[in-house]
Enzyme design. Sequence first.
Site, PDB file in Angstrom:
ATOM      1  N   GLU A  88       0.821  -1.207   0.000  1.00  0.00           N
ATOM      2  CA  GLU A  88       0.000   0.000   0.000  1.00  0.00           C
ATOM      3  C   GLU A  88       0.863   1.269   0.000  1.00  0.00           C
ATOM      4  OE1 GLU A  88      -3.537   1.983   2.806  1.00  0.00           O
ATOM      5  OE2 GLU A  88      -2.100   0.566   3.660  1.00  0.00           O
ATOM      6  N   LYS A 161     -10.504   2.694  -1.313  1.00  0.00           N
ATOM      7  CA  LYS A 161     -10.586   2.098   0.021  1.00  0.00           C
ATOM      8  C   LYS A 161     -11.877   2.503   0.730  1.00  0.00           C
ATOM      9  CE  LYS A 161      -7.598   1.631   4.140  1.00  0.00           C
ATOM     10  NZ  LYS A 161      -6.240   1.981   4.631  1.00  0.00           N
ATOM     11  N   CYS A 198      -5.719  -2.609   2.968  1.00  0.00           N
ATOM     12  CA  CYS A 198      -5.330  -2.507   4.377  1.00  0.00           C
ATOM     13  C   CYS A 198      -6.496  -2.660   5.354  1.00  0.00           C
ATOM     14  CB  CYS A 198      -4.566  -1.208   4.611  1.00  0.00           C
ATOM     15  SG  CYS A 198      -3.537  -1.236   6.108  1.00  0.00           S
TER      16      CYS A 198
END
Length: 341
Positions: A88, A161, A198
């Site tokens: 990431e 995200k 994540c």
Amino acid sequence: MQQRREEKRRKGREGRPLIEEVFLEREREREREESEFASGKEKMEGRKVVVSALQFACTDDVSSNVATAERLVRAAHKRGANIVLIQELFEGYYFCQAQREDFFQRAKSCKGHPTILRMQKLAKELGVVIPVSFFEEANNAHYNSIVIIDADGSDLGLYRKSHIPDGPGYQEKFYFNPGDTGFKVFQTKFAKIGVAICWDQWFPEAARAMALQGAEILFYPTAIGSEPQDAGLDSRDHWKRVMQGHAGANLVPLVASNRIGKEIINTEHGNSEITFYGNSFIAGPTGEIVACADDKEEAVLVAQFDLDKIKSKRHSWGVFRDRRPDLYKVLLSLDGGKPQL
């Protein structure tokens, strides 16, 4: 006598085409048998895909980090990788340790992004799939995003995200809007893949949403390490076990890539320090870890999976057959009460 010899020659001349035709027919039959054998062999062998997770320490210099990523992608390709996951926000330090206005200058539009363009060229050269994480600017909005680059260098689309953390050392809400793409899957040359980022990896709903859309492999680029407010808190085993559960619950392989190294960021309250614990790994469809890095060394992990064999196992196991979506409406609420539709 002469007449009989002439008759024999005439029949011989007429027989040659017949012999040649028989020979050619036998050749065609042999080729058909070989083709059928090859096709049957391919079916027996299944659809095999080699995945890779990269792991490295970042500097705060974009060019050097992108060069490192390219070097490791090439190393993965040499080991047979078809899909290569980079960690990431690999272009620099994990800047979310601080709330600083100047760090918004790190954001760029997806269109014409120099790192994405470079990775598109690399993907096309090597014939590999590369998900590329970046800090996206979209007019006045900002996202923690990832572009999926197919093996021909084409852009398959964007995921933003969905779950944005906010805690000591991980103050992402200051920089990122909540993603608006929803959970997606991408049909690449080698497999249909689901990619989340994540903090998304802690939510089983995200993994299941991608699996329901047909994801054959799940990918999670990550930046996680020590907790600045509590030096005794080490989440690495918890972090791995949660994702192993996603793999096992959905009967799909899973690939997680994390960074290593100590990063110090100047904040409004002084310096903040995180030591990223790596432990990048690849899990099989029952949650078993088939490859894992340590917490200090640069790594290129690879593993091969037979997607057709896994598909048969997933279908026969029954977890998708026996689902009860009619009973899951409580998941649409925050407090377990009546969902607000």
